[in-house]
Design a protein around this motif. Structure first.
Motif, PDB file in Angstrom:
ATOM      1  N   UNK A   1      33.734  33.582  41.741  1.00  0.00           N
ATOM      2  CA  UNK A   1      32.936  34.724  41.275  1.00  0.00           C
ATOM      3  C   UNK A   1      32.556  35.642  42.445  1.00  0.00           C
ATOM      4  N   UNK A   2      32.252  35.053  43.597  1.00  0.00           N
ATOM      5  CA  UNK A   2      31.882  35.870  44.753  1.00  0.00           C
ATOM      6  C   UNK A   2      33.087  36.627  45.324  1.00  0.00           C
ATOM      7  N   UNK A   3      34.251  35.996  45.293  1.00  0.00           N
ATOM      8  CA  UNK A   3      35.455  36.685  45.782  1.00  0.00           C
ATOM      9  C   UNK A   3      35.730  37.910  44.899  1.00  0.00           C
ATOM     10  N   UNK A   4      35.573  37.727  43.590  1.00  0.00           N
ATOM     11  CA  UNK A   4      35.791  38.836  42.657  1.00  0.00           C
ATOM     12  C   UNK A   4      34.692  39.884  42.819  1.00  0.00           C
ATOM     13  N   UNK A   5      33.443  39.422  42.877  1.00  0.00           N
ATOM     14  CA  UNK A   5      32.305  40.335  42.887  1.00  0.00           C
ATOM     15  C   UNK A   5      32.124  41.073  44.204  1.00  0.00           C
ATOM     16  N   UNK A   6      32.271  40.362  45.319  1.00  0.00           N
ATOM     17  CA  UNK A   6      31.974  40.966  46.622  1.00  0.00           C
ATOM     18  C   UNK A   6      33.187  41.672  47.226  1.00  0.00           C
ATOM     19  N   UNK A   7      34.367  41.068  47.114  1.00  0.00           N
ATOM     20  CA  UNK A   7      35.554  41.652  47.748  1.00  0.00           C
ATOM     21  C   UNK A   7      36.431  42.408  46.752  1.00  0.00           C
ATOM     22  N   UNK A   8      36.061  42.329  45.452  1.00  0.00           N
ATOM     23  CA  UNK A   8      36.814  43.029  44.397  1.00  0.00           C
ATOM     24  C   UNK A   8      38.294  42.630  44.373  1.00  0.00           C
ATOM     25  N   UNK A   9      38.536  41.334  44.583  1.00  0.00           N
ATOM     26  CA  UNK A   9      39.903  40.840  44.528  1.00  0.00           C
ATOM     27  C   UNK A   9      40.076  40.016  43.257  1.00  0.00           C
ATOM     28  N   UNK A  10      41.309  39.607  42.983  1.00  0.00           N
ATOM     29  CA  UNK A  10      41.581  38.710  41.867  1.00  0.00           C
ATOM     30  C   UNK A  10      41.473  37.290  42.402  1.00  0.00           C
ATOM     31  N   UNK A  11      40.803  36.412  41.666  1.00  0.00           N
ATOM     32  CA  UNK A  11      40.672  35.033  42.159  1.00  0.00           C
ATOM     33  C   UNK A  11      40.641  34.045  41.010  1.00  0.00           C
ATOM     34  N   UNK A  12      41.191  32.860  41.242  1.00  0.00           N
ATOM     35  CA  UNK A  12      41.083  31.799  40.242  1.00  0.00           C
ATOM     36  C   UNK A  12      41.206  30.415  40.863  1.00  0.00           C
ATOM     37  N   UNK A  13      40.750  29.427  40.096  1.00  0.00           N
ATOM     38  CA  UNK A  13      40.768  28.043  40.569  1.00  0.00           C
ATOM     39  C   UNK A  13      42.162  27.456  40.340  1.00  0.00           C
TER      40      UNK A  13
END
Ligand SMILES: [Zn+2]
Ligand SMILES: [Zn+2]
Length: 181
Positions: free
Chosen positions: A26-38
């Protein structure tokens, strides 16, 4: 100006609670505006355990990860609950090669305060998010920053992790935008 959609995989190395991983995503998406998943978990490589130090060698784990196929992801952050070291330091909270593909976060030392007390779960998660974003910053070629509040400030101790914010300073923000362009 359009940003490339850099995709980040967050991979549990061992038995890491789903919630801890999700906070990082969630922080990778929210802070860096990137796509991220587990991503699916795998076990930390046995040869990374230093029998004398009873710690895991971060460099060996990163090499192992870099040899794996994460072809759908530009960057990969491994999360583990083992104590990590690199040869020049007694321990590290995380590790990443500058501009590399894979980085690491260890929850091990984030779960204790400098005075030995146990912090609430929420501050452990916040610390993990900071370290994960910091290491991802290195993977995106950000360097250490002298500003103590900046996410890219070097943290040798937990108090320094707590002092830094989840945000990049204005200079590092511009630098990151430049890298993502
Ligand atoms: Zn760093
Ligand atoms: Zn900065």
């Amino acid at each position: 100006m359009t940003s490339k959609k850099i995709s980040v995989g967050v991979v549990p190395l061992g038995d890491i609670p789903e919630f801890d991983l999700q906070v990082i995503v969630d922080h990778i998406i929210g802070c860096f505006k990137l796509v991220a998943q587990i991503l699916p978990r795998f076990e930390p490589p046995g040869n990374a355990l230093d029998e004398r130090r009873l710690q895991y060698n971060a460099g060996i784990i990163i090499e192992t990860m870099e040899a794996m196929q994460f072809s759908n992801y530009d960057k990969v952050i491994g999360v583990l609950d083992k104590d990590l070291f690199i040869p020049i330091f007694t321990h590290v909270f995380g590790e990443a090669r500058q501009g590399g593909k894979c980085g690491l976060v260890s929850l091990y030392r984030l779960a204790k305060n400098p005075d030995g007390s146990i912090p609430p779960e929420s501050s452990i998660n916040e610390r993990a998010a900071k370290v994960a974003l910091h290491e991802l910053g290195h993977l995106l070629d950000l360097l250490h920053c002298e500003r103590k509040k900046c996410l890219m400030h070097f943290s040798g101790g937990i108090d320094e992790v707590d002092e830094m914010s989840l945000d990049l300073c204005e200079y590092c923000t511009v630098y990151l935008q430049d890298k993502l362009r």
